[in-house]
Motif scaffolding. Structure first.
Motif, PDB file in Angstrom:
ATOM      1  N   LYS A  92       0.805  -1.229   0.000  1.00  0.00           N
ATOM      2  CA  LYS A  92       0.000   0.000   0.000  1.00  0.00           C
ATOM      3  C   LYS A  92       0.840   1.282   0.000  1.00  0.00           C
ATOM      4  N   MET A 109      -9.061  -2.329  -1.839  1.00  0.00           N
ATOM      5  CA  MET A 109      -8.012  -2.925  -1.011  1.00  0.00           C
ATOM      6  C   MET A 109      -8.427  -4.270  -0.418  1.00  0.00           C
ATOM      7  N   ARG A 124      -5.852   4.613   4.953  1.00  0.00           N
ATOM      8  CA  ARG A 124      -6.845   4.668   3.873  1.00  0.00           C
ATOM      9  C   ARG A 124      -7.083   6.114   3.458  1.00  0.00           C
ATOM     10  N   ASP A 172     -10.375   4.928  -1.228  1.00  0.00           N
ATOM     11  CA  ASP A 172     -10.067   3.530  -0.925  1.00  0.00           C
ATOM     12  C   ASP A 172     -11.301   2.773  -0.437  1.00  0.00           C
TER      13      ASP A 172
END
Ligand code: AMP
Length: 633
Positions: free
Chosen positions: A176, A195, A205, A210
């Motif tokens: 990430k 995700m 996030r 996201d």
């Protein structure tokens, strides 16, 4: 004429009849009206007018006959997970993923970038994309932020599918932060990021961008998303590959031609049957993963193993334990992996019952004779070398045992595969070398067969200019490989004609690595070459000229700077691109017109004769490199 020779001859003499017959191996929603449209060379359009769907052919069409049989077998020796998805379960998961992508705004023709470790959700995402007519663009998880950013900018994805982390050798590799950094660098900003949280690495996030896969999946458990029937020529995906220039090329593949090519290859080359298990040890980030982890085996109604982990962990028998457990009949790997196994406990190969296995296919890099002999003797099974490229999507040279059993020759991937009119051209004159045992550039006479690249994504001119040469009356595709053909029609591949190197079966552009190294503030100039390596086939070697050479005045200082530069490459491109060494020189060997003498540098590094040096500007430049790699006694 042998049966195979006749088969190959028919594929070249009457491609329409040949491929129309192969096209029966897949399902069509609407039959095609024309087999091959080659009205505008070099652009070939296969199965024109036909409508089909890759996901339907890989999943849905097997539901009736084998819905409860294994389709996707996920094994992770990193997280100790093992899960078998039947075709019915795979069908359900793919529909859930498709529903999520639709909810996130993905439409037919949109790109979805997949930046994932080897987990089932990566395959679900690929299949979900082709199900709804979106294009996936998978980026190898080993690439870092700058590589990823350039691919994001070229593909302009609507959505990115990613995960918190992968794991390698027990070490968690967070994805990430690299993705967030890549999106920050990229000019194109994907609207949404999906995700998958494996619980391996905490991540932050971005609000509104996201989305959480588990939460969305729970909302779409009963999703029914029908296949979008697309034109045969509708692009199914893009996959980036390196060439001579720094900017990677998006290899664009169609739908119908690819499905037919894979189905035919499963029959004629890999000899895999429905209900059996296929094990390819590649990664979904590479073309082998696309063709022979995801689509090929599933199209053939086989179960496919998706393996996350190393070949030697927990021990060197792990792959063979999977062959025994899942009764693998066809296996596909790379010479580098075999060389890694060779260094381990030789008893690993005799611990398991390998009676189900019919053959081991190896590709991606030259297969050296000692490696081939060792694995052939240890396994007691046929070892089948096959040569191809990201661009072609399926083998160009191999032995087609499904058509006619034929012997292999050590050092040769085999003969021209049906559909490919392979020739050798003299590099200087461009003339065909028809007589045997002459070294030339391996080319394929257009049109390329079904399944090969349609074009470079959004850059038809680059496709034509990079790969195609006009010979009076026709066009030929260059593989950028040197080759020789013997009197029996067996080809031998002798390395690349361009600046592409092959490290452990991974194709890397030396220019990309040079660009990355040049971004270090103390580097004035750099040359990267591929040097022969007994384990990895080749490794990258860098020779840099410093702006401030005093920073590498002592061996300790040089080593520190070398480490710094390697870190730059790691962070920008990923550890796959890290050179084995970065050495410092006062000047680089160039011609008087300023062209880098890469072949000479490579030759010196491999203790070979550098050849004709009459055009060299400063002869001491090469001597400096010689002294570094083989210091005078
Ligand atoms: P990639 O596009 O990453 O699959 O790399 C393709 C290149 O890898 C080819 O152009 C060759 O240089 C090399 N290659 C692939 N398979 C083989 C093989 N079986 N023998 C020799 N070289 C190979």
């Amino acid at each position: 004429m042998t049966r195979y020779a006749d088969f190959h001859r028919r594929s070249i003499a009457d491609p329409d009849a040949f491929w129309a017959e192969q096209a029966r191996l897949i399902d069509w929603q609407t039959p095609f009206t024309r087999v091959c449209d080659y009205d505008e060379p070099p652009f070939a359009r296969w199965f024109v007018g036909g409508r089909t769907n890759l996901c339907h052919n890989a999943v849905d069409r097997h539901l009736e006959a084998r819905g409860d049989q294994a389709a996707l077998i996920f094994v992770s020796t990193e997280t100790q997970q093992e899960r078998v998805y039947s075709f019915r379960e795979l069908h359900a998961e793919v529909q859930r993923m498709a529903a999520i992508l639709l909810e996130l705004g993905v439409k037919k023709g949109d790109r979805v970038l997949v930046y994932m470790p080897m987990i089932p959700e990566a395959a679900f995402a690929m299949l979900a994309c082709t199900r709804i007519g979106a294009l996936h663009s998978v980026v190898f998880g080993g690439f870092a932020s700058v590589s990823l950013a350039s691919r994001i900018d070229d593909a302009e994805p609507a959505v990115v599918v990613s995960a918190d982390a992968g794991s390698r050798g027990g070490k968690v590799v967070a994805y990430k932060p690299l993705l967030d950094e890549a999106i920050q660098i990229a000019a194109h900003k994907p609207a949404r990021v999906l995700m998958v949280d494996r619980g391996l690495a905490a991540f932050s996030r971005v609000e509104g961008r996201d989305a959480d896969y588990a939460a969305l999946r729970a909302r779409h458990l009963d999703a029914g998303v029908p296949c979008e029937w697309v034109e045969s020529t509708h692009p199914s995906y893009t996959l980036y590959t390196s060439g001579t220039t720094g900017r990677p090329k998006g290899v664009q593949r169609d739908t119908g031609g690819y499905a037919v090519a894979l189905a035919a290859s499963m029959k004629h080359i890999f000899c895999g049957n429905p209900g059996e298990t296929y094990f390819s040890t590649s990664d979904i980030g590479w073309v082998v993963g696309h063709s022979y982890i995801v689509y090929g085996p599933l199209i053939a109604g086989m179960a496919t193993i998706m393996y996350e982990g190393l070949p030697i962990r927990p021990d060197a028998a792990v792959w063979w334990s999977l062959v025994e457990k899942y009764k693998v009949t066809v296996m596909f790997s790379a010479p580098t992996a075999v060389r890694v196994l060779k260094k381990q406990d030789p008893a690993a190969l005799s611990k398991h019952d390998l009676s189900s296995l019919r053959a081991l296919f190896l590709a991606g890099e030259p297969l050296d004779e000692p490696t081939a002999k060792w694995i052939a003797e240890s396994l007691g099974k046929p070892i089948i070398d096959n040569y191809w490229q990201t661009e072609t999507g399926w083998p160009i040279l191999t032995i087609c045992n499904g058509v006619e059993k034929a012997p292999s020759k050590f050092g040769s991937p085999g003969k021209a595969v049906y559909g490919y009119d392979v020739k050798l051209l003299d590099e200087q004159t461009g003339e065909e070398l028809a007589e045997p045992n002459r070294k030339g550039v391996v080319v394929i006479e257009g049109p390329l067969p079904p399944g090969c690249m349609q074009t470079v994504w959004r850059d038809d001119a680059r496709f034509v200019n990079t790969y195609w040469k006009s010979v009076p009356g026709r066009m030929v595709y260059s593989t950028f490989d040197w080759g020789i053909r013997d009197e029996d029609g067996y080809f031998f591949i002798l390395g690349r004609t361009d600046d592409v190197i092959n490290v452990a079966g991974h194709r890397l552009g030396t220019r990309e690595i040079e660009e990355s190294i040049s971004s270090h503030p103390n580097v004035a100039e750099v040359a990267v070459v591929g040097v022969a390596d007994t384990l990895k086939g080749q490794v990258a070697m860098a020779f840099a000229v410093l702006k401030d050479p005093s920073r590498a005045a002592t061996p300790e200082a040089a080593l520190k700077l070398e480490g710094e530069i390697m870190k730059v490459v790691d962070e920008q491109l990923g550890a796959v691109a890290r050179p084995a060494r970065v050495r410092f020189v006062g000047v680089l060997p160039k011609t008087r017109s300023g062209k880098l003498l890469r072949r000479a540098i490579q030759a010196v590094c491999e203790s070979r004769d550098p050849g004709d040096l009459t055009t060299i500007e400063d002869p001491t430049a090469l001597q400096q490199i010689k002294d570094l790699v083989a210091p005078p006694a």
